[in-house]
Design a protein around this motif. Structure first.
Motif, PDB file in Angstrom:
ATOM      1  N   PRO A  30      -4.387 -20.760 -21.847  1.00 46.81           N
ATOM      2  CA  PRO A  30      -4.471 -21.481 -20.572  1.00 46.81           C
ATOM      3  C   PRO A  30      -4.867 -20.550 -19.427  1.00 46.81           C
ATOM      4  O   PRO A  30      -4.402 -19.412 -19.348  1.00 46.81           O
ATOM      5  N   GLY A  31      -5.753 -21.054 -18.580  1.00 45.81           N
ATOM      6  CA  GLY A  31      -6.245 -20.257 -17.458  1.00 45.81           C
ATOM      7  C   GLY A  31      -7.470 -19.423 -17.787  1.00 45.81           C
ATOM      8  O   GLY A  31      -8.054 -18.822 -16.901  1.00 45.81           O
ATOM      9  N   PHE A  32      -7.863 -19.381 -19.056  1.00 46.84           N
ATOM     10  CA  PHE A  32      -9.056 -18.640 -19.466  1.00 46.84           C
ATOM     11  C   PHE A  32     -10.239 -19.607 -19.457  1.00 46.84           C
ATOM     12  O   PHE A  32     -10.400 -20.419 -20.366  1.00 46.84           O
ATOM     13  N   TRP A  33     -11.033 -19.533 -18.397  1.00 47.22           N
ATOM     14  CA  TRP A  33     -12.207 -20.390 -18.234  1.00 47.22           C
ATOM     15  C   TRP A  33     -13.452 -19.637 -18.683  1.00 47.22           C
ATOM     16  O   TRP A  33     -13.583 -18.435 -18.427  1.00 47.22           O
ATOM     17  N   GLN A  34     -14.353 -20.346 -19.348  1.00 49.33           N
ATOM     18  CA  GLN A  34     -15.534 -19.708 -19.912  1.00 49.33           C
ATOM     19  C   GLN A  34     -16.655 -20.706 -20.110  1.00 49.33           C
ATOM     20  O   GLN A  34     -16.455 -21.911 -20.001  1.00 49.33           O
ATOM     21  N   SER A  35     -17.821 -20.169 -20.438  1.00 51.91           N
ATOM     22  CA  SER A  35     -18.935 -20.982 -20.907  1.00 51.91           C
ATOM     23  C   SER A  35     -18.733 -21.209 -22.400  1.00 51.91           C
ATOM     24  O   SER A  35     -17.774 -20.718 -22.993  1.00 51.91           O
ATOM     25  N   VAL A  36     -19.641 -21.924 -23.022  1.00 54.74           N
ATOM     26  CA  VAL A  36     -19.572 -22.131 -24.468  1.00 54.74           C
ATOM     27  C   VAL A  36     -19.812 -20.799 -25.168  1.00 54.74           C
ATOM     28  O   VAL A  36     -20.754 -20.070 -24.834  1.00 54.74           O
ATOM     29  N   THR A  37     -18.949 -20.477 -26.107  1.00 52.40           N
ATOM     30  CA  THR A  37     -19.113 -19.280 -26.929  1.00 52.40           C
ATOM     31  C   THR A  37     -18.816 -19.646 -28.374  1.00 52.40           C
ATOM     32  O   THR A  37     -18.106 -20.611 -28.634  1.00 52.40           O
ATOM     33  N   GLY A  38     -19.346 -18.869 -29.275  1.00 54.09           N
ATOM     34  CA  GLY A  38     -19.025 -19.101 -30.673  1.00 54.09           C
ATOM     35  C   GLY A  38     -19.789 -18.181 -31.586  1.00 54.09           C
ATOM     36  O   GLY A  38     -20.911 -17.772 -31.283  1.00 54.09           O
ATOM     37  N   SER A  39     -19.158 -17.883 -32.692  1.00 55.12           N
ATOM     38  CA  SER A  39     -19.737 -16.975 -33.680  1.00 55.12           C
ATOM     39  C   SER A  39     -20.679 -17.698 -34.629  1.00 55.12           C
ATOM     40  O   SER A  39     -20.555 -18.909 -34.861  1.00 55.12           O
ATOM     41  N   LYS A  40     -21.579 -16.913 -35.191  1.00 54.92           N
ATOM     42  CA  LYS A  40     -22.431 -17.425 -36.259  1.00 54.92           C
ATOM     43  C   LYS A  40     -21.531 -17.879 -37.409  1.00 54.92           C
ATOM     44  O   LYS A  40     -20.501 -17.256 -37.676  1.00 54.92           O
ATOM     45  N   ASP A  41     -21.924 -18.953 -38.095  1.00 49.83           N
ATOM     46  CA  ASP A  41     -21.182 -19.394 -39.278  1.00 49.83           C
ATOM     47  C   ASP A  41     -21.405 -18.441 -40.446  1.00 49.83           C
ATOM     48  O   ASP A  41     -20.540 -18.284 -41.302  1.00 49.83           O
ATOM     49  N   HIS A  42     -22.582 -17.836 -40.488  1.00 45.96           N
ATOM     50  CA  HIS A  42     -22.928 -16.857 -41.521  1.00 45.96           C
ATOM     51  C   HIS A  42     -23.971 -15.923 -40.915  1.00 45.96           C
ATOM     52  O   HIS A  42     -24.636 -16.267 -39.942  1.00 45.96           O
ATOM     53  N   GLU A  43     -24.113 -14.747 -41.488  1.00 50.54           N
ATOM     54  CA  GLU A  43     -24.988 -13.721 -40.906  1.00 50.54           C
ATOM     55  C   GLU A  43     -26.440 -14.172 -40.777  1.00 50.54           C
ATOM     56  O   GLU A  43     -27.155 -13.719 -39.879  1.00 50.54           O
ATOM     57  N   ASP A  44     -26.903 -15.074 -41.652  1.00 49.50           N
ATOM     58  CA  ASP A  44     -28.299 -15.508 -41.621  1.00 49.50           C
ATOM     59  C   ASP A  44     -28.554 -16.655 -40.652  1.00 49.50           C
ATOM     60  O   ASP A  44     -29.717 -17.047 -40.462  1.00 49.50           O
ATOM     61  N   GLU A  45     -27.516 -17.218 -40.038  1.00 53.59           N
ATOM     62  CA  GLU A  45     -27.721 -18.306 -39.080  1.00 53.59           C
ATOM     63  C   GLU A  45     -28.469 -17.752 -37.869  1.00 53.59           C
ATOM     64  O   GLU A  45     -28.122 -16.694 -37.345  1.00 53.59           O
ATOM     65  N   SER A  46     -29.484 -18.466 -37.408  1.00 54.36           N
ATOM     66  CA  SER A  46     -30.253 -17.979 -36.258  1.00 54.36           C
ATOM     67  C   SER A  46     -29.430 -18.111 -34.986  1.00 54.36           C
ATOM     68  O   SER A  46     -28.484 -18.900 -34.907  1.00 54.36           O
ATOM     69  N   TRP A  47     -29.819 -17.330 -33.976  1.00 56.59           N
ATOM     70  CA  TRP A  47     -29.146 -17.425 -32.682  1.00 56.59           C
ATOM     71  C   TRP A  47     -29.265 -18.851 -32.140  1.00 56.59           C
ATOM     72  O   TRP A  47     -28.290 -19.424 -31.637  1.00 56.59           O
ATOM     73  N   GLU A  48     -30.468 -19.424 -32.211  1.00 54.16           N
ATOM     74  CA  GLU A  48     -30.684 -20.770 -31.670  1.00 54.16           C
ATOM     75  C   GLU A  48     -29.831 -21.806 -32.401  1.00 54.16           C
ATOM     76  O   GLU A  48     -29.209 -22.674 -31.770  1.00 54.16           O
ATOM     77  N   ALA A  49     -29.783 -21.727 -33.721  1.00 57.23           N
ATOM     78  CA  ALA A  49     -28.969 -22.673 -34.490  1.00 57.23           C
ATOM     79  C   ALA A  49     -27.495 -22.542 -34.119  1.00 57.23           C
ATOM     80  O   ALA A  49     -26.789 -23.542 -33.997  1.00 57.23           O
ATOM     81  N   THR A  50     -27.046 -21.313 -33.921  1.00 55.68           N
ATOM     82  CA  THR A  50     -25.657 -21.093 -33.516  1.00 55.68           C
ATOM     83  C   THR A  50     -25.407 -21.720 -32.150  1.00 55.68           C
ATOM     84  O   THR A  50     -24.399 -22.402 -31.939  1.00 55.68           O
ATOM     85  N   ALA A  51     -26.318 -21.509 -31.214  1.00 57.54           N
ATOM     86  CA  ALA A  51     -26.166 -22.061 -29.868  1.00 57.54           C
ATOM     87  C   ALA A  51     -26.128 -23.588 -29.907  1.00 57.54           C
ATOM     88  O   ALA A  51     -25.256 -24.217 -29.284  1.00 57.54           O
ATOM     89  N   LEU A  52     -27.052 -24.201 -30.618  1.00 61.19           N
ATOM     90  CA  LEU A  52     -27.092 -25.664 -30.718  1.00 61.19           C
ATOM     91  C   LEU A  52     -25.795 -26.203 -31.320  1.00 61.19           C
ATOM     92  O   LEU A  52     -25.225 -27.187 -30.814  1.00 61.19           O
ATOM     93  N   ARG A  53     -25.329 -25.591 -32.385  1.00 55.55           N
ATOM     94  CA  ARG A  53     -24.114 -26.032 -33.066  1.00 55.55           C
ATOM     95  C   ARG A  53     -22.891 -25.881 -32.175  1.00 55.55           C
ATOM     96  O   ARG A  53     -22.076 -26.797 -32.034  1.00 55.55           O
ATOM     97  N   GLU A  54     -22.744 -24.724 -31.544  1.00 59.25           N
ATOM     98  CA  GLU A  54     -21.562 -24.471 -30.713  1.00 59.25           C
ATOM     99  C   GLU A  54     -21.511 -25.406 -29.504  1.00 59.25           C
ATOM    100  O   GLU A  54     -20.447 -25.894 -29.147  1.00 59.25           O
ATOM    101  N   VAL A  55     -22.649 -25.645 -28.861  1.00 63.13           N
ATOM    102  CA  VAL A  55     -22.682 -26.569 -27.719  1.00 63.13           C
ATOM    103  C   VAL A  55     -22.226 -27.954 -28.164  1.00 63.13           C
ATOM    104  O   VAL A  55     -21.391 -28.591 -27.505  1.00 63.13           O
ATOM    105  N   ALA A  56     -22.748 -28.426 -29.293  1.00 55.58           N
ATOM    106  CA  ALA A  56     -22.363 -29.752 -29.791  1.00 55.58           C
ATOM    107  C   ALA A  56     -20.881 -29.798 -30.154  1.00 55.58           C
ATOM    108  O   ALA A  56     -20.173 -30.742 -29.795  1.00 55.58           O
ATOM    109  N   GLU A  57     -20.398 -28.780 -30.860  1.00 56.39           N
ATOM    110  CA  GLU A  57     -18.992 -28.763 -31.289  1.00 56.39           C
ATOM    111  C   GLU A  57     -18.026 -28.707 -30.108  1.00 56.39           C
ATOM    112  O   GLU A  57     -17.007 -29.382 -30.105  1.00 56.39           O
ATOM    113  N   GLU A  58     -18.337 -27.883 -29.113  1.00 55.17           N
ATOM    114  CA  GLU A  58     -17.384 -27.634 -28.030  1.00 55.17           C
ATOM    115  C   GLU A  58     -17.480 -28.624 -26.878  1.00 55.17           C
ATOM    116  O   GLU A  58     -16.495 -28.819 -26.162  1.00 55.17           O
ATOM    117  N   THR A  59     -18.661 -29.219 -26.664  1.00 54.69           N
ATOM    118  CA  THR A  59     -18.843 -30.088 -25.491  1.00 54.69           C
ATOM    119  C   THR A  59     -19.348 -31.482 -25.824  1.00 54.69           C
ATOM    120  O   THR A  59     -19.378 -32.341 -24.937  1.00 54.69           O
TER     121      THR A  59
END
Length: 152
Positions: A30-59
């Protein structure tokens, strides 16, 4: 999904044309405000795919929807993982590499949080959003926003 988190993640600054920035409050800190963040699901996941997935999952925002524009800012941060979250990574992993993206969304875009991850959301003008972030790399990324986007 790996047993441990991949120490490569994305930071996605979600913003409107008028430079309102979405911040989300961590459910586990609580009190920790941030933008969307998230780790790759696997090392071969692209940066863009990670960004798209995390945005959808979190927001619940579909970054490919009309009026949305995902932009890889070409910035990377390497930072020390906070000790409270190191147990999520393999033994001996102390640093994370983070790729920064911006996501332009239309004014009034609805946000549907993942209650497991986030407790609240708010839209703030970019400078106030940068000040509200607990993470120095997140605050710095938001401070770059006016360089990337011409205000409406």
């Amino acid at each position: 999904m790996p047993a441990f988190k991949v120490p490569e993640s994305v930071l996605v600054v979600i913003h409107t044309p008028s430079l309102q920035v979405l911040l989300i409050e961590r459910a586990d800190a609580p009190g920790f405000w941030q933008s969307v963040t998230g780790s790759k699901d696997h090392e071969d996941e692209s940066w863009e795919a990670t960004a798209l997935r995390e945005v959808a999952e979190e927001t619940g925002i579909d970054a490919r929807a009309p009026g949305c524009q995902l932009c890889d800012w070409g910035l990377e941060n390497v930072y020390e993982i906070y000790p409270r979250w190191r147990h999520r990574y393999a033994p001996g992993v102390t640093h994370n590499r983070e790729r920064v993206f911006g996501l332009l969304v239309p004014e009034g875009t609805p946000v549907r949080l993942s209650p497991r991850e986030h407790a609240a959301s708010r839209w703030l003008p970019w400078a106030a959003a940068a000040e509200a972030c607990f993470s120095p790399s997140n605050a710095e990324a938001i401070s770059h926003l006016p360089r990337w986007v011409a205000p409406a």
